[in-house]
Scaffold this motif. Sequence first.
Motif, PDB file in Angstrom:
ATOM      1  N   THR A 153       0.832  -1.200   0.000  1.00 42.35           N
ATOM      2  CA  THR A 153       0.000   0.000   0.000  1.00 42.35           C
ATOM      3  C   THR A 153       0.867   1.251   0.000  1.00 42.35           C
ATOM      4  N   ARG A 154       0.233   2.388  -0.225  1.00 46.90           N
ATOM      5  CA  ARG A 154       0.970   3.637  -0.402  1.00 46.90           C
ATOM      6  C   ARG A 154       1.605   4.111   0.899  1.00 46.90           C
ATOM      7  N   ASN A 155       0.921   3.911   2.024  1.00 47.61           N
ATOM      8  CA  ASN A 155       1.401   4.429   3.307  1.00 47.61           C
ATOM      9  C   ASN A 155       2.323   3.470   4.053  1.00 47.61           C
ATOM     10  N   ARG A 156       2.612   2.330   3.451  1.00 48.70           N
ATOM     11  CA  ARG A 156       3.405   1.327   4.161  1.00 48.70           C
ATOM     12  C   ARG A 156       4.823   1.825   4.465  1.00 48.70           C
ATOM     13  N   SER A 157       5.473   2.480   3.521  1.00 48.73           N
ATOM     14  CA  SER A 157       6.849   2.942   3.721  1.00 48.73           C
ATOM     15  C   SER A 157       6.909   4.005   4.816  1.00 48.73           C
ATOM     16  N   PHE A 158       5.960   4.961   4.784  1.00 47.53           N
ATOM     17  CA  PHE A 158       5.944   5.994   5.813  1.00 47.53           C
ATOM     18  C   PHE A 158       5.682   5.389   7.185  1.00 47.53           C
ATOM     19  N   TRP A 159       4.742   4.438   7.258  1.00 46.36           N
ATOM     20  CA  TRP A 159       4.441   3.779   8.536  1.00 46.36           C
ATOM     21  C   TRP A 159       5.676   3.047   9.066  1.00 46.36           C
ATOM     22  N   TYR A 160       6.361   2.318   8.182  1.00 49.11           N
ATOM     23  CA  TYR A 160       7.536   1.560   8.606  1.00 49.11           C
ATOM     24  C   TYR A 160       8.622   2.494   9.147  1.00 49.11           C
ATOM     25  N   LEU A 161       8.858   3.615   8.455  1.00 49.65           N
ATOM     26  CA  LEU A 161       9.876   4.561   8.894  1.00 49.65           C
ATOM     27  C   LEU A 161       9.523   5.146  10.261  1.00 49.65           C
ATOM     28  N   LEU A 162       8.258   5.551  10.441  1.00 47.58           N
ATOM     29  CA  LEU A 162       7.828   6.125  11.718  1.00 47.58           C
ATOM     30  C   LEU A 162       7.913   5.095  12.839  1.00 47.58           C
ATOM     31  N   HIS A 163       7.456   3.881  12.578  1.00 52.71           N
ATOM     32  CA  HIS A 163       7.469   2.819  13.587  1.00 52.71           C
ATOM     33  C   HIS A 163       8.904   2.462  13.978  1.00 52.71           C
ATOM     34  N   TRP A 164       9.784   2.413  12.997  1.00 56.13           N
ATOM     35  CA  TRP A 164      11.182   2.057  13.269  1.00 56.13           C
ATOM     36  C   TRP A 164      11.890   3.160  14.068  1.00 56.13           C
ATOM     37  N   ILE A 165      11.711   4.419  13.658  1.00 54.00           N
ATOM     38  CA  ILE A 165      12.374   5.523  14.358  1.00 54.00           C
ATOM     39  C   ILE A 165      11.881   5.632  15.790  1.00 54.00           C
ATOM     40  N   LEU A 166      10.564   5.584  15.987  1.00 59.76           N
ATOM     41  CA  LEU A 166      10.009   5.728  17.332  1.00 59.76           C
ATOM     42  C   LEU A 166      10.403   4.551  18.223  1.00 59.76           C
ATOM     43  N   GLY A 167      10.359   3.344  17.673  1.00 56.96           N
ATOM     44  CA  GLY A 167      10.730   2.168  18.461  1.00 56.96           C
ATOM     45  C   GLY A 167      12.192   2.178  18.864  1.00 56.96           C
ATOM     46  N   THR A 168      13.064   2.532  17.938  1.00 54.99           N
ATOM     47  CA  THR A 168      14.494   2.600  18.259  1.00 54.99           C
ATOM     48  C   THR A 168      14.776   3.679  19.293  1.00 54.99           C
ATOM     49  N   THR A 169      14.107   4.828  19.154  1.00 56.62           N
ATOM     50  CA  THR A 169      14.292   5.918  20.120  1.00 56.62           C
ATOM     51  C   THR A 169      13.835   5.504  21.511  1.00 56.62           C
ATOM     52  N   ILE A 170      12.687   4.830  21.595  1.00 57.50           N
ATOM     53  CA  ILE A 170      12.183   4.375  22.892  1.00 57.50           C
ATOM     54  C   ILE A 170      13.163   3.417  23.553  1.00 57.50           C
ATOM     55  N   CYS A 171      13.712   2.499  22.772  1.00 55.10           N
ATOM     56  CA  CYS A 171      14.673   1.532  23.331  1.00 55.10           C
ATOM     57  C   CYS A 171      15.918   2.238  23.869  1.00 55.10           C
ATOM     58  N   LEU A 172      16.478   3.148  23.076  1.00 58.06           N
ATOM     59  CA  LEU A 172      17.698   3.826  23.504  1.00 58.06           C
ATOM     60  C   LEU A 172      17.455   4.712  24.726  1.00 58.06           C
ATOM     61  N   VAL A 173      16.386   5.516  24.685  1.00 60.79           N
ATOM     62  CA  VAL A 173      16.088   6.399  25.816  1.00 60.79           C
ATOM     63  C   VAL A 173      15.688   5.587  27.048  1.00 60.79           C
ATOM     64  N   GLY A 174      14.988   4.455  26.831  1.00 63.35           N
ATOM     65  CA  GLY A 174      14.630   3.599  27.952  1.00 63.35           C
ATOM     66  C   GLY A 174      15.843   3.015  28.641  1.00 63.35           C
ATOM     67  N   ILE A 175      16.845   2.618  27.865  1.00 60.10           N
ATOM     68  CA  ILE A 175      18.089   2.107  28.453  1.00 60.10           C
ATOM     69  C   ILE A 175      18.792   3.198  29.251  1.00 60.10           C
ATOM     70  N   ILE A 176      18.827   4.407  28.698  1.00 56.19           N
ATOM     71  CA  ILE A 176      19.436   5.529  29.430  1.00 56.19           C
ATOM     72  C   ILE A 176      18.689   5.791  30.736  1.00 56.19           C
ATOM     73  N   ASN A 177      17.355   5.692  30.687  1.00 53.90           N
ATOM     74  CA  ASN A 177      16.579   5.979  31.885  1.00 53.90           C
ATOM     75  C   ASN A 177      16.731   4.894  32.946  1.00 53.90           C
TER      76      ASN A 177
END
Length: 274
Positions: A153-177
């Motif tokens: 679908t058309r929105n799949r690439s945008f969804w994947y990018l957003l999901h990947w960036i947010l998930g990676t950020t949560i993991c890194l910031v969670g480890i710091i916290n």
Amino acid sequence: MHLIKKIFPLSISSTAVLVLLFLVHFAQCSSDVHKKSGSLHNSSKHAKSQKTLDITLHGILLWASMGFLMPLGVLTIRMSSTEECHRTRRKILFYVHAILQVLSVLLATVGAVLSIRKFENAFDNSHQRIGLALYGAIYVQVLIGFRRPKRGTRNRSFWYLLHWILGTTICLVGIINVYTGLQAYHKRTSKGISLWSIIFTAQVSFMAIFYLFQDKWDYMKKQRMIPMNSPEQVSVNSRMDTEKDNFNEVCRKSNALGTHFLRSNALNKLFQLT
């Protein structure tokens, strides 16, 4: 004078009784004060012990959630992106990833409820501020995960990018916290955190090495294969072509020689009959 002699012993005795009553009352008051101070001391000690237990439980929940299950879910979904991953295995890894993330969110929710009910949430330190931002981010990530578009679908690439960036950020910031939480635990309880810091650092290091190794595994396996356009592969192909031509030439000559002998035998039999 005689009256004074009668009244004086009575006054002394009454005074003695009053003194004894005062001493008894004072002793009782002292005992009550001691009991109250002892009970207050025990109550304060119990409250401090309960506070330490609540902080420890909160730390364990958030360590298991953002420090272990979330990174493990990321590693799991990355395993499904390899070239040799079959469709069935990819689906299993996807469901494992989803289960790990849901468990992580549930544990984080329990930790958040515990912190709201038991702690002073003045948000005057970095650990509490980062934790509040993480709580909001993980719920947004859950909503994004359940709104996953279909492939193609058309929105799949945008969804994947957003999901990947947010998930990676949560993991890194969670480890710091988690590290800031260990510092807050040391500040609140005055207990050592060196052992826990070493254990958590070893766990994070192992996950980071595995994360980096995932990208290189396919590349390492490809090193045993020769590319099609490389000089080595061209040399191998030319040698194989030469060997094939030589084999075909030998076969052709052997077939021609066999045909010659067959014809000679046929002619000999014909002459004998005549």
